[in-house]
Design a protein around this motif. Structure first.
Motif, PDB file in Angstrom:
ATOM      1  N   PRO A   1       0.816  -1.221   0.000  1.00  0.00           N
ATOM      2  CA  PRO A   1       0.000   0.000   0.000  1.00  0.00           C
ATOM      3  C   PRO A   1       0.850   1.273   0.000  1.00  0.00           C
ATOM      4  N   ARG A   2       1.942   1.272   0.757  1.00  0.00           N
ATOM      5  CA  ARG A   2       2.820   2.440   0.835  1.00  0.00           C
ATOM      6  C   ARG A   2       3.473   2.714  -0.528  1.00  0.00           C
ATOM      7  N   ILE A   3       3.899   1.633  -1.198  1.00  0.00           N
ATOM      8  CA  ILE A   3       4.559   1.779  -2.507  1.00  0.00           C
ATOM      9  C   ILE A   3       3.579   2.328  -3.532  1.00  0.00           C
ATOM     10  N   PHE A   4       2.370   1.756  -3.585  1.00  0.00           N
ATOM     11  CA  PHE A   4       1.381   2.221  -4.557  1.00  0.00           C
ATOM     12  C   PHE A   4       0.945   3.660  -4.251  1.00  0.00           C
ATOM     13  N   GLU A   5       0.903   4.002  -2.985  1.00  0.00           N
ATOM     14  CA  GLU A   5       0.550   5.369  -2.603  1.00  0.00           C
ATOM     15  C   GLU A   5       1.571   6.367  -3.154  1.00  0.00           C
ATOM     16  N   SER A   6       2.862   5.981  -3.123  1.00  0.00           N
ATOM     17  CA  SER A   6       3.916   6.870  -3.604  1.00  0.00           C
ATOM     18  C   SER A   6       3.841   7.086  -5.111  1.00  0.00           C
ATOM     19  N   MET A   7       3.115   6.214  -5.823  1.00  0.00           N
ATOM     20  CA  MET A   7       3.002   6.328  -7.285  1.00  0.00           C
ATOM     21  C   MET A   7       1.829   7.208  -7.706  1.00  0.00           C
ATOM     22  N   ASN A   8       1.025   7.654  -6.726  1.00  0.00           N
ATOM     23  CA  ASN A   8      -0.078   8.592  -7.005  1.00  0.00           C
ATOM     24  C   ASN A   8      -1.018   8.087  -8.094  1.00  0.00           C
ATOM     25  N   MET A   9      -1.481   6.854  -7.932  1.00  0.00           N
ATOM     26  CA  MET A   9      -2.370   6.297  -8.948  1.00  0.00           C
ATOM     27  C   MET A   9      -3.520   5.533  -8.283  1.00  0.00           C
ATOM     28  N   GLY A  10      -4.531   6.258  -7.835  1.00  0.00           N
ATOM     29  CA  GLY A  10      -5.719   5.617  -7.290  1.00  0.00           C
ATOM     30  C   GLY A  10      -5.547   5.135  -5.859  1.00  0.00           C
TER      31      GLY A  10
ATOM     32  N   ALA B   1      12.869   0.771 -11.561  1.00  0.00           N
ATOM     33  CA  ALA B   1      14.052   1.613 -11.370  1.00  0.00           C
ATOM     34  C   ALA B   1      14.122   2.717 -12.425  1.00  0.00           C
ATOM     35  N   LEU B   2      13.912   2.351 -13.680  1.00  0.00           N
ATOM     36  CA  LEU B   2      13.980   3.334 -14.765  1.00  0.00           C
ATOM     37  C   LEU B   2      12.856   4.363 -14.662  1.00  0.00           C
ATOM     38  N   SER B   3      11.711   3.952 -14.117  1.00  0.00           N
ATOM     39  CA  SER B   3      10.579   4.873 -13.966  1.00  0.00           C
ATOM     40  C   SER B   3      10.911   6.021 -13.024  1.00  0.00           C
ATOM     41  N   ASN B   4      11.870   5.800 -12.141  1.00  0.00           N
ATOM     42  CA  ASN B   4      12.266   6.844 -11.204  1.00  0.00           C
ATOM     43  C   ASN B   4      13.403   7.708 -11.738  1.00  0.00           C
ATOM     44  N   ILE B   5      13.932   7.353 -12.900  1.00  0.00           N
ATOM     45  CA  ILE B   5      14.982   8.154 -13.537  1.00  0.00           C
ATOM     46  C   ILE B   5      14.386   9.062 -14.606  1.00  0.00           C
TER      47      ILE B   5
ATOM     48  N   MET C   1      15.972   6.724   0.794  1.00  0.00           N
ATOM     49  CA  MET C   1      17.269   7.382   0.672  1.00  0.00           C
ATOM     50  C   MET C   1      17.200   8.543  -0.322  1.00  0.00           C
ATOM     51  N   HIS C   2      18.029   9.582  -0.062  1.00  0.00           N
ATOM     52  CA  HIS C   2      18.161  10.709  -0.977  1.00  0.00           C
ATOM     53  C   HIS C   2      19.565  10.677  -1.586  1.00  0.00           C
ATOM     54  N   GLY C   3      19.705  11.149  -2.841  1.00  0.00           N
ATOM     55  CA  GLY C   3      21.022  11.204  -3.452  1.00  0.00           C
ATOM     56  C   GLY C   3      20.977  11.644  -4.894  1.00  0.00           C
ATOM     57  N   LEU C   4      22.108  12.069  -5.406  1.00  0.00           N
ATOM     58  CA  LEU C   4      22.295  12.456  -6.808  1.00  0.00           C
ATOM     59  C   LEU C   4      21.303  13.526  -7.260  1.00  0.00           C
TER      60      LEU C   4
ATOM     61  N   LYS D   1      13.557   9.804  -4.941  1.00  0.00           N
ATOM     62  CA  LYS D   1      13.524   8.949  -6.123  1.00  0.00           C
ATOM     63  C   LYS D   1      14.814   8.144  -6.269  1.00  0.00           C
ATOM     64  N   PHE D   2      15.900   8.667  -5.686  1.00  0.00           N
ATOM     65  CA  PHE D   2      17.156   7.918  -5.727  1.00  0.00           C
ATOM     66  C   PHE D   2      16.997   6.588  -5.000  1.00  0.00           C
ATOM     67  N   GLY D   3      16.379   6.628  -3.817  1.00  0.00           N
ATOM     68  CA  GLY D   3      16.162   5.405  -3.044  1.00  0.00           C
ATOM     69  C   GLY D   3      15.251   4.440  -3.772  1.00  0.00           C
ATOM     70  N   HIS D   4      14.183   4.974  -4.407  1.00  0.00           N
ATOM     71  CA  HIS D   4      13.265   4.132  -5.168  1.00  0.00           C
ATOM     72  C   HIS D   4      14.009   3.421  -6.299  1.00  0.00           C
ATOM     73  N   MET D   5      14.834   4.183  -7.015  1.00  0.00           N
ATOM     74  CA  MET D   5      15.592   3.618  -8.134  1.00  0.00           C
ATOM     75  C   MET D   5      16.623   2.605  -7.654  1.00  0.00           C
ATOM     76  N   PHE D   6      17.367   2.975  -6.611  1.00  0.00           N
ATOM     77  CA  PHE D   6      18.450   2.115  -6.125  1.00  0.00           C
ATOM     78  C   PHE D   6      17.920   0.764  -5.644  1.00  0.00           C
ATOM     79  N   ALA D   7      16.818   0.781  -4.886  1.00  0.00           N
ATOM     80  CA  ALA D   7      16.270  -0.464  -4.322  1.00  0.00           C
ATOM     81  C   ALA D   7      15.918  -1.455  -5.424  1.00  0.00           C
ATOM     82  N   TYR D   8      15.197  -0.987  -6.439  1.00  0.00           N
ATOM     83  CA  TYR D   8      14.748  -1.914  -7.483  1.00  0.00           C
ATOM     84  C   TYR D   8      15.860  -2.292  -8.446  1.00  0.00           C
ATOM     85  N   ALA D   9      16.826  -1.406  -8.676  1.00  0.00           N
ATOM     86  CA  ALA D   9      17.976  -1.771  -9.507  1.00  0.00           C
ATOM     87  C   ALA D   9      18.780  -2.877  -8.825  1.00  0.00           C
TER      88      ALA D   9
END
Length: 494
Positions: free
Chosen positions: A310-319, A367-371, A440-443, A448-456
């Protein structure tokens, strides 16, 4: 004693059905946190005697996994000395007590509704207690099913255990959704690097009672499982291992018919005559393969998605994130059925390899969706669905099938305990590190850095998992449990 001349699939399926209820409880207990964790976080953010940080919440949300490690570690002892059946009944009792304790952690020692550090410890104690039940069930349910199932049905029937796990998760997603009803999850506001507060606009019912009902709902299923498991027979291979051959022959005859049962019992006895074989009697590779199957099943990151959906889907702002979580549960159920009905046709290895590749594609997609800026929210949502669905027809059920069948009879209970303990250790590592890593924050990318890093990271691990299966895991389709003795003894000699 009069033994049945013909086996009964109804008898077999009925005892397997009871056993897979343990899998359903496994799924229910591990996924209930997905709907309850925000209310739980908001509740303990109100504590006056300590600061409830992001890290503490990650550990509290994952504390049941510590119990899972303990339960899995002792499952070999329980399975060997109490038998498979009694061990499952003990697991059911742990589930029941955990559900009631998590609902009302103030019992005897604390004031109701007053969050304190002591109450947080008590809550975690009850969650760990339930985790011990999960650890026992996770090792012994597939072991029990594998030991009662004919070789031509073993993969399918053990896969039903994974179906029950995912079904249990889907059930609890619905239960959490129904319990929440017209209420809303609390709004958590960040006020520092690792500090949070509850917005004044938050629904107080969810903070005070909602999470309690979610945890307490498990008691109903736990009580039913504990009663039903007392009615099933003991595993015939455990009975033979403990020199109760007549009882073993009786159970085998009900499943396979008398003539086939005599043949199977003779095969079992030929592999359990030497009861003092050491864990590494068949070489280190069989233990290594079993352990790494467990490690990869968790290191690919699936439970980080399931626990925090639920937390992940909430962060995507889609319903509505709770609705999307239920949709993901339905997708998971559907793709688990792919494994159930194909594992005996396609084999174990192909499903694991293709599942690893599918998970990698899904993880890299998120991961790419956050870049890429301005990408449609549907892309990461679909990527997560692909990632999750690929796990459900591969590592989800097939890992349990292999762990239940890959070890020789004389070391199975010990080896399964070690493999499953490693599974829960890595489950805890992945689950407790996901929230801090995800935030996490970065770059210059913000969170979004943390979102990208986790899934990569998870995607890279999926690629390594595919290589591991192709290079080191033997195909066990169509082999009896007794064949495992020769497979590993011959492999060790090469």
């Amino acid at each position: 004693m009069n033994y049945p001349q013909k086996g009964s699939k109804v008898y077999l399926f009925s005892i397997v059905l009871v056993a897979v209820l343990g899998g359903l409880l496994f799924g229910y207990d591990t996924a209930v946190i997905s709907g309850a964790e925000k209310g739980l976080q908001a509740f303990f953010l109100g504590a006056k005697d300590f600061v409830y940080t992001d890290t503490i919440h990650g550990i509290t949300s994952s504390s049941a996994l510590l119990g899972c490690i303990i339960g899995a570690a002792v499952s070999g002892f329980f399975a060997s000395y109490f038998g498979r059946k009694k061990s499952l009944a003990i697991a059911g009792i742990f589930f029941f007590l955990s559900a009631l304790g998590s609902y009302y952690p103030e019992f005897l020692f604390f004031d109701y509704g007053t969050p304190t550090s002591g109450l947080m410890i008590a809550f975690n104690f009850y969650r760990i207690l339930g985790g011990i039940g999960v650890g026992l069930a996770s090792a012994i349910c597939p072991m029990y099913i594998a030991e009662v199932a004919p070789s031509n049905l073993r993969g399918t029937l053990v896969s039903w255990n994974q179906f029950a796990i995912i079904f249990g998760q889907l059930v609890v997603y619905f239960v959490n959704f129904l319990i929440l009803g017209e209420h809303t999850q609390p709004v958590i506001e960040k006020i520092g690097a690792t500090l949070y507060q509850v917005s004044a606009e938050s629904d107080t019912w969810t903070i005070e009672k909602g999470w309690r009902y979610m945890f307490g709902s498990e008691a109903i299923v736990a009580g039913l499982f504990t009663i039903l498991v007392s009615l099933v027979p003991e595993s015939p291979r455990y009975l033979a291992l403990t020199s109760r051959d007549e009882k073993a022959l009786g159970v085998l005859s009900h499943i396979n018919g008398y003539e086939k049962a005599k043949e199977i019992l003779a095969q079992i006895k030929s592999t359990v005559e030497v009861k003092s074989e050491k864990l590494f009697s068949f070489g280190i590779m069989v233990i290594f393969v079993g352990v790494m199957l467990s490690v990869f099943q968790q290191a690919v990151g699936i439970n980080a998605v399931l626990y925090y959906a639920p937390r992940i889907f909430e962060s995507m702002n889609m319903g509505n994130p709770m609705v999307q979580t239920i949709i993901m549960g339905i997708v998971n159920i559907s793709f688990t059925l792919v494994a159930v009905f194909s594992v005996e046709k396609l084999g174990r290895k192909p499903l694991l390899i293709w599942g690893s590749i599918g998970m990698a594609i899904g993880a890299f997609g998120v991961a790419l969706s956050n870049i890429v800026d301005g990408i449609a929210p549907i892309i990461p949502v679909v990527s997560i669905m692909v990632y999750s669905a690929s796990f459900m027809f591969s590592w989800g059920p097939i890992c349990w099938v292999l762990i239940a069948e890959i070890f020789p009879n004389t070391i199975r209970s010990q080896a399964v305990a070690i493999a499953v303990a490693f599974q829960w250790i890595f489950n805890f590592i992945v689950s407790s590190t996901f929230v801090p890593m995800y935030n996490m924050h970065g770059l210059g990318m913000g969170d979004k850095f943390g979102h990208m890093f986790a899934y990569a990271l998870y995607g890279i691990i999926c690629v390594i998992a595919a290589w591991f299966v192709a290079a080191l895991v033997p195909e066990t389709k169509g082999k009896t449990l007794e064949d495992m003795t020769n497979l590993w003894r011959n492999r060790d000699k090469k």
